[in-house]
Each structure stands twice: as C-alpha cells, then as structure tokens.
Design a protein around this motif. Structure first.
Motif, PDB file in Angstrom:
ATOM      1  N   LEU A 255      11.246   0.681  -8.462  1.00  0.00           N
ATOM      2  CA  LEU A 255      10.705   1.538  -7.417  1.00  0.00           C
ATOM      3  C   LEU A 255      11.789   1.848  -6.386  1.00  0.00           C
ATOM      4  CD1 LEU A 255       7.404  -0.457  -6.804  1.00  0.00           C
ATOM      5  CD2 LEU A 255       7.555   1.757  -7.955  1.00  0.00           C
ATOM      6  N   SER A 256      11.614   2.933  -5.678  1.00  0.00           N
ATOM      7  CA  SER A 256      12.519   3.252  -4.584  1.00  0.00           C
ATOM      8  C   SER A 256      12.218   2.332  -3.402  1.00  0.00           C
ATOM      9  CB  SER A 256      12.352   4.708  -4.161  1.00  0.00           C
ATOM     10  OG  SER A 256      12.698   5.586  -5.220  1.00  0.00           O
ATOM     11  N   PRO A 257      13.261   1.801  -2.786  1.00  0.00           N
ATOM     12  CA  PRO A 257      13.027   0.920  -1.627  1.00  0.00           C
ATOM     13  C   PRO A 257      12.278   1.650  -0.513  1.00  0.00           C
ATOM     14  CG  PRO A 257      15.294   0.747  -2.393  1.00  0.00           C
ATOM     15  CD  PRO A 257      14.694   1.909  -3.120  1.00  0.00           C
ATOM     16  N   ASP A 258      11.439   0.863   0.165  1.00  0.00           N
ATOM     17  CA  ASP A 258      10.620   1.460   1.225  1.00  0.00           C
ATOM     18  C   ASP A 258      10.226   0.345   2.190  1.00  0.00           C
ATOM     19  OD1 ASP A 258       8.806   2.780   2.830  1.00  0.00           O
ATOM     20  OD2 ASP A 258       7.718   3.716   1.180  1.00  0.00           O
ATOM     21  N   PRO A 259      10.496   0.509   3.471  1.00  0.00           N
ATOM     22  CA  PRO A 259      10.105  -0.537   4.430  1.00  0.00           C
ATOM     23  C   PRO A 259       8.603  -0.615   4.655  1.00  0.00           C
ATOM     24  CG  PRO A 259      10.986   1.372   5.595  1.00  0.00           C
ATOM     25  CD  PRO A 259      11.196   1.630   4.136  1.00  0.00           C
ATOM     26  N   VAL A 260       7.884   0.395   4.166  1.00  0.00           N
ATOM     27  CA  VAL A 260       6.431   0.410   4.334  1.00  0.00           C
ATOM     28  C   VAL A 260       5.774  -0.337   3.163  1.00  0.00           C
ATOM     29  CG1 VAL A 260       4.376   1.855   4.538  1.00  0.00           C
ATOM     30  CG2 VAL A 260       6.538   2.604   5.557  1.00  0.00           C
ATOM     31  N   ALA A 261       4.848  -1.235   3.463  1.00  0.00           N
ATOM     32  CA  ALA A 261       4.174  -2.021   2.432  1.00  0.00           C
ATOM     33  C   ALA A 261       3.350  -1.128   1.506  1.00  0.00           C
ATOM     34  CB  ALA A 261       3.287  -3.073   3.080  1.00  0.00           C
ATOM     35  N   ARG A 262       3.255  -1.524   0.247  1.00  0.00           N
ATOM     36  CA  ARG A 262       2.462  -0.805  -0.743  1.00  0.00           C
ATOM     37  C   ARG A 262       1.431  -1.758  -1.348  1.00  0.00           C
ATOM     38  NH1 ARG A 262       6.816   2.803  -4.272  1.00  0.00           N
ATOM     39  NH2 ARG A 262       8.160   3.453  -2.538  1.00  0.00           N
ATOM     40  N   THR A 263       0.525  -1.203  -2.098  1.00  0.00           N
ATOM     41  CA  THR A 263      -0.474  -2.019  -2.778  1.00  0.00           C
ATOM     42  C   THR A 263      -0.492  -1.682  -4.266  1.00  0.00           C
ATOM     43  OG1 THR A 263      -2.245  -0.425  -2.336  1.00  0.00           O
ATOM     44  CG2 THR A 263      -1.958  -2.224  -0.746  1.00  0.00           C
ATOM     45  N   ALA A 264      -1.009  -2.637  -5.054  1.00  0.00           N
ATOM     46  CA  ALA A 264      -1.152  -2.447  -6.494  1.00  0.00           C
ATOM     47  C   ALA A 264      -2.357  -3.239  -6.972  1.00  0.00           C
ATOM     48  CB  ALA A 264       0.111  -2.901  -7.227  1.00  0.00           C
TER      49      ALA A 264
ATOM     50  N   LEU B  35     -10.384 -14.115 -20.979  1.00  0.00           N
ATOM     51  CA  LEU B  35     -10.378 -13.972 -19.531  1.00  0.00           C
ATOM     52  C   LEU B  35      -9.751 -12.627 -19.170  1.00  0.00           C
ATOM     53  CD1 LEU B  35     -10.651 -15.043 -16.599  1.00  0.00           C
ATOM     54  CD2 LEU B  35      -8.352 -16.014 -16.877  1.00  0.00           C
ATOM     55  N   THR B  36     -10.542 -11.761 -18.544  1.00  0.00           N
ATOM     56  CA  THR B  36     -10.027 -10.513 -17.997  1.00  0.00           C
ATOM     57  C   THR B  36     -10.128 -10.616 -16.487  1.00  0.00           C
ATOM     58  OG1 THR B  36     -10.734  -9.246 -19.942  1.00  0.00           O
ATOM     59  CG2 THR B  36     -10.264  -8.011 -17.922  1.00  0.00           C
ATOM     60  N   LEU B  37      -8.972 -10.624 -15.849  1.00  0.00           N
ATOM     61  CA  LEU B  37      -8.895 -10.883 -14.415  1.00  0.00           C
ATOM     62  C   LEU B  37      -8.274  -9.679 -13.714  1.00  0.00           C
ATOM     63  CD1 LEU B  37      -9.454 -13.456 -12.587  1.00  0.00           C
ATOM     64  CD2 LEU B  37      -6.978 -13.780 -12.621  1.00  0.00           C
ATOM     65  N   GLU B  38      -8.904  -9.229 -12.646  1.00  0.00           N
ATOM     66  CA  GLU B  38      -8.372  -8.113 -11.868  1.00  0.00           C
ATOM     67  C   GLU B  38      -8.162  -8.565 -10.428  1.00  0.00           C
ATOM     68  OE1 GLU B  38     -10.992  -4.795 -12.385  1.00  0.00           O
ATOM     69  OE2 GLU B  38     -10.289  -4.401 -14.432  1.00  0.00           O
ATOM     70  N   CYS B  39      -6.988  -8.232  -9.893  1.00  0.00           N
ATOM     71  CA  CYS B  39      -6.619  -8.591  -8.524  1.00  0.00           C
ATOM     72  C   CYS B  39      -6.273  -7.292  -7.803  1.00  0.00           C
ATOM     73  CB  CYS B  39      -5.431  -9.544  -8.520  1.00  0.00           C
ATOM     74  SG  CYS B  39      -5.586 -10.934  -9.704  1.00  0.00           S
ATOM     75  N   ASP B  40      -7.181  -6.823  -6.982  1.00  0.00           N
ATOM     76  CA  ASP B  40      -7.044  -5.499  -6.373  1.00  0.00           C
ATOM     77  C   ASP B  40      -6.329  -5.560  -5.024  1.00  0.00           C
ATOM     78  OD1 ASP B  40      -8.492  -4.523  -8.530  1.00  0.00           O
ATOM     79  OD2 ASP B  40     -10.423  -4.714  -7.493  1.00  0.00           O
ATOM     80  N   ASN B  41      -5.631  -4.457  -4.732  1.00  0.00           N
ATOM     81  CA  ASN B  41      -4.986  -4.270  -3.425  1.00  0.00           C
ATOM     82  C   ASN B  41      -4.021  -5.399  -3.067  1.00  0.00           C
ATOM     83  OD1 ASN B  41      -6.395  -1.804  -2.768  1.00  0.00           O
ATOM     84  ND2 ASN B  41      -8.225  -3.061  -2.393  1.00  0.00           N
ATOM     85  N   ALA B  42      -3.254  -5.835  -4.069  1.00  0.00           N
ATOM     86  CA  ALA B  42      -2.217  -6.827  -3.805  1.00  0.00           C
ATOM     87  C   ALA B  42      -1.076  -6.149  -3.037  1.00  0.00           C
ATOM     88  CB  ALA B  42      -1.703  -7.414  -5.117  1.00  0.00           C
ATOM     89  N   LEU B  43      -0.717  -6.735  -1.916  1.00  0.00           N
ATOM     90  CA  LEU B  43       0.211  -6.097  -0.977  1.00  0.00           C
ATOM     91  C   LEU B  43       1.644  -6.583  -1.205  1.00  0.00           C
ATOM     92  CD1 LEU B  43      -0.045  -4.191   1.570  1.00  0.00           C
ATOM     93  CD2 LEU B  43      -0.005  -6.302   2.929  1.00  0.00           C
ATOM     94  N   PHE B  44       2.602  -5.641  -1.234  1.00  0.00           N
ATOM     95  CA  PHE B  44       4.013  -5.985  -1.372  1.00  0.00           C
ATOM     96  C   PHE B  44       4.861  -4.923  -0.694  1.00  0.00           C
ATOM     97  CE2 PHE B  44       3.310  -2.979  -4.721  1.00  0.00           C
ATOM     98  CZ  PHE B  44       4.519  -2.336  -4.941  1.00  0.00           C
ATOM     99  N   THR B  45       6.121  -5.282  -0.410  1.00  0.00           N
ATOM    100  CA  THR B  45       7.072  -4.335   0.184  1.00  0.00           C
ATOM    101  C   THR B  45       8.262  -4.190  -0.763  1.00  0.00           C
ATOM    102  OG1 THR B  45       6.431  -4.976   2.429  1.00  0.00           O
ATOM    103  CG2 THR B  45       8.536  -3.836   2.169  1.00  0.00           C
ATOM    104  N   PRO B  46       8.533  -2.974  -1.252  1.00  0.00           N
ATOM    105  CA  PRO B  46       9.663  -2.767  -2.169  1.00  0.00           C
ATOM    106  C   PRO B  46      10.997  -2.783  -1.429  1.00  0.00           C
ATOM    107  CG  PRO B  46       8.524  -0.692  -1.788  1.00  0.00           C
ATOM    108  CD  PRO B  46       7.752  -1.730  -1.053  1.00  0.00           C
ATOM    109  N   GLU B  47      11.610  -3.966  -1.344  1.00  0.00           N
ATOM    110  CA  GLU B  47      12.867  -4.110  -0.620  1.00  0.00           C
ATOM    111  C   GLU B  47      14.050  -3.817  -1.541  1.00  0.00           C
ATOM    112  OE1 GLU B  47      13.182  -7.676   1.724  1.00  0.00           O
ATOM    113  OE2 GLU B  47      11.015  -7.980   1.625  1.00  0.00           O
ATOM    114  N   PRO B  48      15.136  -3.256  -1.003  1.00  0.00           N
ATOM    115  CA  PRO B  48      16.293  -2.922  -1.839  1.00  0.00           C
ATOM    116  C   PRO B  48      16.927  -4.153  -2.479  1.00  0.00           C
ATOM    117  CG  PRO B  48      16.813  -2.664   0.501  1.00  0.00           C
ATOM    118  CD  PRO B  48      15.335  -2.863   0.406  1.00  0.00           C
ATOM    119  N   SER B  49      17.234  -4.024  -3.766  1.00  0.00           N
ATOM    120  CA  SER B  49      17.902  -5.089  -4.536  1.00  0.00           C
ATOM    121  C   SER B  49      17.112  -6.391  -4.544  1.00  0.00           C
ATOM    122  CB  SER B  49      19.316  -5.341  -3.988  1.00  0.00           C
ATOM    123  OG  SER B  49      20.087  -4.164  -4.006  1.00  0.00           O
TER     124      SER B  49
END
Length: 302
Positions: free
Chosen positions: A105-114, A240-254
């Motif tokens: 992903l392209s680095p971004d200081p703004v948090a994203r979800t998946a 087991l089918t497990l779903e984890c919604d709106n997991a928060l992360f920040t795509p930091e460079p390198s």
C-alpha cells in the motif's frame, strides 16, 4: 581562450538546468499489510498443562476486504490453502511457513480499516504427558513443592545435589544418572536411562530400545511416542469461519502492519484433564497489531 570560455558557459548552463530538476525516486518507500496466526500459550515439556508443545492448523482462506484505499478482496495465501505447524522446539512463523504475500500500500499517516476473514478446517494440539507441574504441587510427595523441588517426580526430601555449583537448572542427585566418574551429574528426571538432553518424554519413562539412539518419535514433532497426547479441537460445524471487521491500522513507510490472530488468549481453548480433546470459544478470539496494545473483536460465521 574563447573556446574555453564557451565551454565553461555551456557546462554552467547544464549544471543550472539539472539543479532545478527534481528527480523521482525509482524505489519509493511502501507500506505492507500482512496477517499472522499463532498460539502464545505454546510451551516446553517443563510448562504445566494445558500448554501444548505443538499446534497444527489447516488454513483454507485468509483474506482482507473493504480496505480503505484499496478496491476488492485480497488473499494473503499466495499458494492457496496451507497446513501450518507451530512447534516450541523450532518456531517457524506462519508467514514463513505458508509463504503469505503481504498487500503493498502507499504510505499514509491517516489510519485505515480492513475486514479480515479466516477459514480454518482443522486445529489440533499436541503435548507430552506430565504430572501436575504447577508451583504449589508436590507430585512425588516428598514435602517439597515444585517451585523448589530439584526432582519433581522422584522422592528426595533431602534435596541432595552434589554438583549444584555447576548447574544452571538445579537437578538433584536422586534424578540424575552417573557419569564416567560414577558421579550423579547427568540429569534424568524420569530415571529411564535417557538423559534429559535427548529425552523426548521428560516425565514418562521411555527407555531406549536395542539399536535406538533416541526414543521413538514416529511423527518427528519432538514429542516421544510413549507420552504424546493429541487433542483435536472441535470446530463449529467442522470448520471455523471467523470475521474481524474494521481492524484499524496505519500504513507506515517501509513498515509491515501485522495483524495477529492468537489462539493462546485466555478462554479461547479449553482442554480436558487427559488432554484428549479441546473446545473452542470463537467469541474469545481477537486480532491485534503486532507491537500495539489495542485488539479488535471477531465473530464466527455459520
């Protein structure tokens, strides 16, 4: 002289032109999203049950969807479904064993979800049979609790240890074999004639058979056949089918943002006293970013 002056002017013009250009980095830093599966309750044979020595999964699907700034569903299992075995004797991480492919992903200081999705069709725990090794227990009945007993399963109230000054882990004379000088210096907790250093059943006698150099271990997982206990985990509807919604992360460079699903969390697995089977509570499972405290809830899907 005139030619030299003209040459200088041309070079100066070129240098001035280059200094005004901004060269594009051919290798700009990228961010990566990846997923790990583990069991932090894993332990050696000296850990009290129910700590397993081996945990084995069959992972059929591992995907991320609804990723901020990315269209579509991404599969981390580059080579398809994977059978993964985590062994306390030689820890190989899930990403290496299954060859997962992280999402760039392209680095971004703004948090994203998946939204993360795990599909597991088999889960099995393996452990060596052992006595009660909790600190206050006294399985040999010599009046010395495990926390200080240098022979937990051999009666030795005197705690004699002639080579204590040379040992990192103190092993009493009563549970040591004799060396070439007839001194009790070779640790052998179960007194089966197999030194602890090569014994794959520390607490369960499994003497060497004629021709053997190590006790039998037919599946080569480091637990001897004589003491191995296998506890399959009952999965809902066999899967087991497990779903984890709106997991928060920040795509930091390198940097790699690693989401970890940990089956060693309290309350996730409960095994019977004989370690012949375990039950799973999917509601106790959570994912968290490696190196960060926050966790994100998951739910099972029928």
């Amino acid at each position: 002289m005139l030619r030299a002056a003209r040459t200088f002017v041309v070079l100066a013009t070129i240098a001035s032109s280059l200094s005004c250009q901004t060269l594009k980095d051919p290798y700009p830093p990228q961010a990566t999203l990846n997923v790990d599966i583990t069991d932090t309750a894993l332990g050696s044979q000296v850990a009290p049950l129910p700590s397993p020595q081996v945990v084995a999964w069959r992972v059929d699907e591992l995907t991320a969807s609804n990723i901020t700034g990315y269209d579509g569903t991404y599969s981390f299992l580059y080579s398809g479904p994977c059978s993964y075995q985590l062994n306390a004797l030689a820890v190989i991480f899930f990403a290496s064993s299954c060859g997962t492919s992280g999402l760039t992903l392209s680095p971004d200081p703004v948090a994203r979800t998946a939204d993360l999705r795990f599909v597991i069709s088999r889960l099995e725990l393996r452990a060596a049979a052992r006595p009660d090794l909790t600190g206050a227990a006294d399985p040999d009945g010599d009046g010395v609790p495990n926390t200080t007993d240098n022979c937990p399963i051999v009666y030795n109230p005197d705690q004699a240890n002639s080579n204590a000054g040379f040992e990192g882990v103190k092993i009493g004379d009563a549970c040591s074999d004799l060396d070439l000088n007839d001194q009790p210096t070779i640790a052998d907790q179960d007194l089966d004639g197999v030194a602890d250093s090569i014994d794959n059943c520390l607490w369960y006698p499994n003497p060497l058979l004629p021709g053997e150099t190590r006790p039998a271990d037919s599946n080569r997982d480091g637990i001897g056949d004589a003491c191995e206990r296998i506890a399959p985990v009952a999965l809902p509807n066999g899967r087991l089918t497990l779903e984890c919604d709106n997991a928060l992360f920040t795509p930091e460079p390198s940097r790699v943002a690693f989401f970890r699903l940990d089956f060693g969390r309290p309350g996730v697995l409960t095994c019977d006293a004989g370690f012949t089977g375990c039950i799973l509570d999917p509601s106790a499972l959570k994912v968290g970013l490696v190196g960060n405290t926050p966790t994100f809830s998951c739910h099972s899907v029928p």
